[in-house]
Structures are given as structure tokens and as C-alpha cells.
Design a protein around this motif. Sequence first.
Motif, PDB file in Angstrom:
ATOM      1  N   TYR A   1       4.860  -6.682  -5.833  1.00  0.00           N
ATOM      2  CA  TYR A   1       4.920  -4.818  -6.601  1.00  0.00           C
ATOM      3  C   TYR A   1       4.098  -3.950  -5.168  1.00  0.00           C
ATOM      4  O   TYR A   1       2.972  -4.100  -4.676  1.00  0.00           O
ATOM      5  N   LEU A   2       4.390  -2.692  -4.473  1.00  0.00           N
ATOM      6  CA  LEU A   2       3.722  -1.345  -4.669  1.00  0.00           C
ATOM      7  C   LEU A   2       2.514  -1.097  -5.096  1.00  0.00           C
ATOM      8  O   LEU A   2       2.745  -0.886  -6.575  1.00  0.00           O
ATOM      9  N   PRO A   3       1.544  -0.471  -4.819  1.00  0.00           N
ATOM     10  CA  PRO A   3       0.164   0.203  -5.675  1.00  0.00           C
ATOM     11  C   PRO A   3       1.121   1.464  -5.750  1.00  0.00           C
ATOM     12  O   PRO A   3       1.941   1.862  -5.367  1.00  0.00           O
ATOM     13  N   ILE A   4       0.550   2.009  -6.882  1.00  0.00           N
ATOM     14  CA  ILE A   4       1.205   3.067  -7.659  1.00  0.00           C
ATOM     15  C   ILE A   4       0.224   4.318  -6.232  1.00  0.00           C
ATOM     16  O   ILE A   4      -1.479   4.026  -7.112  1.00  0.00           O
ATOM     17  N   ILE A   5       0.905   5.365  -6.100  1.00  0.00           N
ATOM     18  CA  ILE A   5       0.148   6.560  -5.544  1.00  0.00           C
ATOM     19  C   ILE A   5       0.270   7.531  -5.685  1.00  0.00           C
ATOM     20  O   ILE A   5       1.584   7.865  -5.512  1.00  0.00           O
ATOM     21  N   ARG A   6      -0.608   8.185  -6.620  1.00  0.00           N
ATOM     22  CA  ARG A   6      -0.199   9.386  -7.810  1.00  0.00           C
ATOM     23  C   ARG A   6      -0.148  10.554  -6.519  1.00  0.00           C
ATOM     24  O   ARG A   6       0.771  11.017  -6.443  1.00  0.00           O
ATOM     25  N   PRO A   7      -1.728  10.770  -5.542  1.00  0.00           N
ATOM     26  CA  PRO A   7      -0.622  12.106  -4.435  1.00  0.00           C
ATOM     27  C   PRO A   7       0.211  11.391  -2.993  1.00  0.00           C
ATOM     28  O   PRO A   7       0.483  10.307  -3.105  1.00  0.00           O
ATOM     29  N   LEU A   8       0.758  12.917  -2.964  1.00  0.00           N
ATOM     30  CA  LEU A   8       1.786  11.714  -1.642  1.00  0.00           C
ATOM     31  C   LEU A   8       0.336  11.442  -0.369  1.00  0.00           C
ATOM     32  O   LEU A   8      -0.423  11.955  -0.118  1.00  0.00           O
ATOM     33  N   PRO A   9       1.180  10.616   0.233  1.00  0.00           N
ATOM     34  CA  PRO A   9       0.019  10.421   1.521  1.00  0.00           C
ATOM     35  C   PRO A   9       0.196  11.173   1.633  1.00  0.00           C
ATOM     36  O   PRO A   9       0.687  12.112   2.533  1.00  0.00           O
ATOM     37  N   ASP A  10      -1.113  10.842   3.179  1.00  0.00           N
ATOM     38  CA  ASP A  10      -1.215  11.973   4.234  1.00  0.00           C
ATOM     39  C   ASP A  10      -0.351  11.688   5.448  1.00  0.00           C
ATOM     40  O   ASP A  10      -0.929  10.839   5.687  1.00  0.00           O
ATOM     41  N   PRO A  11       0.636  12.522   6.064  1.00  0.00           N
ATOM     42  CA  PRO A  11       1.139  11.756   7.004  1.00  0.00           C
ATOM     43  C   PRO A  11       0.205  11.227   8.029  1.00  0.00           C
ATOM     44  O   PRO A  11       0.595  10.749   9.799  1.00  0.00           O
ATOM     45  N   PHE A  12      -0.941  12.913   8.528  1.00  0.00           N
ATOM     46  CA  PHE A  12      -1.530  11.981   9.514  1.00  0.00           C
ATOM     47  C   PHE A  12      -2.884  11.051   8.668  1.00  0.00           C
ATOM     48  O   PHE A  12      -3.957  10.996   9.870  1.00  0.00           O
ATOM     49  N   VAL A  13      -3.396  10.572   8.735  1.00  0.00           N
ATOM     50  CA  VAL A  13      -3.942   9.169   8.378  1.00  0.00           C
ATOM     51  C   VAL A  13      -2.988   8.146   8.876  1.00  0.00           C
ATOM     52  O   VAL A  13      -1.929   7.719   8.575  1.00  0.00           O
ATOM     53  N   TYR A  14      -3.932   7.139  10.121  1.00  0.00           N
ATOM     54  CA  TYR A  14      -3.397   6.705  10.290  1.00  0.00           C
ATOM     55  C   TYR A  14      -3.083   5.027   9.784  1.00  0.00           C
ATOM     56  O   TYR A  14      -3.887   4.952   8.357  1.00  0.00           O
ATOM     57  N   LEU A  15      -1.893   4.321   9.271  1.00  0.00           N
ATOM     58  CA  LEU A  15      -1.611   3.519   8.163  1.00  0.00           C
ATOM     59  C   LEU A  15      -3.043   2.613   8.725  1.00  0.00           C
ATOM     60  O   LEU A  15      -3.124   1.416   7.804  1.00  0.00           O
ATOM     61  N   SER A  16      -3.142   2.037   9.564  1.00  0.00           N
ATOM     62  CA  SER A  16      -3.660   0.617   9.855  1.00  0.00           C
ATOM     63  C   SER A  16      -5.564   0.241  10.048  1.00  0.00           C
ATOM     64  O   SER A  16      -6.262   0.158  10.100  1.00  0.00           O
ATOM     65  N   THR A  17      -5.855   1.937  10.074  1.00  0.00           N
ATOM     66  CA  THR A  17      -6.969   2.815  10.241  1.00  0.00           C
ATOM     67  C   THR A  17      -7.752   2.961   9.107  1.00  0.00           C
ATOM     68  O   THR A  17      -8.499   2.777   8.652  1.00  0.00           O
ATOM     69  N   GLY A  18      -6.895   4.085   8.503  1.00  0.00           N
ATOM     70  CA  GLY A  18      -7.658   4.842   7.960  1.00  0.00           C
ATOM     71  C   GLY A  18      -7.803   6.083   8.149  1.00  0.00           C
ATOM     72  O   GLY A  18      -8.406   7.091   7.577  1.00  0.00           O
ATOM     73  N   ALA A  19      -8.120   6.921   9.687  1.00  0.00           N
ATOM     74  CA  ALA A  19      -8.796   7.381  10.549  1.00  0.00           C
ATOM     75  C   ALA A  19      -7.663   8.280  10.623  1.00  0.00           C
ATOM     76  O   ALA A  19      -6.059   8.311   9.924  1.00  0.00           O
TER      77      ALA A  19
END
Length: 204
Positions: A1-19
Amino acid sequence: YLPIIRPLPDPFVYLSTGARDTTFGSWEQHRNEILQAFENYMVGPKPDCSDCTITASYTTTSANHYTMTVTVKRNNAINGLVTVTLTSAIITPSGTPPSKGWPYVIGIDGAYGSLGSGSFPNIASAVFTSSQVTTSGGSNLQNNPFYKMYPSLCSFECTSLPTIPGSAYNGNSGQFAAWAWGISRLIDGIQIIATQATNPLPLD
């Protein structure tokens, strides 16, 4: 199952590093990460066909109306050599084409695809027929051309698969990915007929 993420994700944050990086130069990497997530969680991978053999030709049906035939061949360990044949109606404007050829759009299904007759003056149109790749709904999708060519991508879509010792079905592609693959093959075909040495069709 995928985690529930309430706010929309920030498209400028790298998925690989979080930066976070908002520079224009970083967008290509952001875009590729978003595409990989979309393929992984939504539609499955779209094969690049780098191991395919692709040929194309066209015939004239009437003034400014053509039929293109694209033949795609690929070997796989389960079905051997598989051939997928795509045909596309192409309509060009009348008159002298631009120096690089007519720009074109691709519509989906029907006589003019999803474009309608005369929707794009001074632009050529080509039609992608989705059922030549996969049929929407129904059972036995493993008999559809795309899934015969890529049987390992059929594990979710197909109702039954052959039992082959040692074979691994390690992924799946939904029909949107399959249809996108088919449209890419039409683009390959158009590139072939537009650059052939004899009587190229003027498309860009």
C-alpha cells in the motif's frame, strides 16, 4: 500500500534526495522522477523498442490522402518473433508544403481520429487506431498484439498466462502505456517515410 500524503507533494522536491530545487535547469530531472513515479504507480512502463525492427511505407489513396503501414518486429523468449502491424490514414493540406514538410498531429481512432475533419488547417493529420495495439476491456488480453510482443508486461492486465518454468513476469503495463507505445511507433513510421530517399512524404 502507498502511504497517505494529505498535502499535495511539492514538484520541486527531488524524490531521490528530498532536496528542493526550483531552478529551470533542474526541471528535467524533476520531470523524469515524476514520469517514473507515474509509470510505476499508474500505467506501467512504456518500452522504448530499442530492440525492435521497424519498417514503414505508404500508398496514395486520393489527393492528399495516404495510408501508412508500419511493421514492428521483436523477439521474446515466450512467443518468439512477434510482428505488430499498424496502419494510419494520413491527410495533408493541399498546396506546396513548407520547406521542412507539413507539421502534423495524431488523433486517436475514427476516420479523422479525435481531431475532426478540418480541425487543423495547414497541418497534416495522422490517425492512431488503438485496437491495433490492444483492445479495451474484455478477457484474453495476452492475445493482443502489444502483450504478445511484451508478455512480461501483461501480469496485471491478462487473465491467464502460459506456465513456463523459470520465466518471470515482473511487471505490467496498462493499456494507456501500450497505446502510448503504439503512437510512438507511428511517429517512428512517419520519420521513416518522411526521410526515405525516393518519394518522401513531406511531414515534419
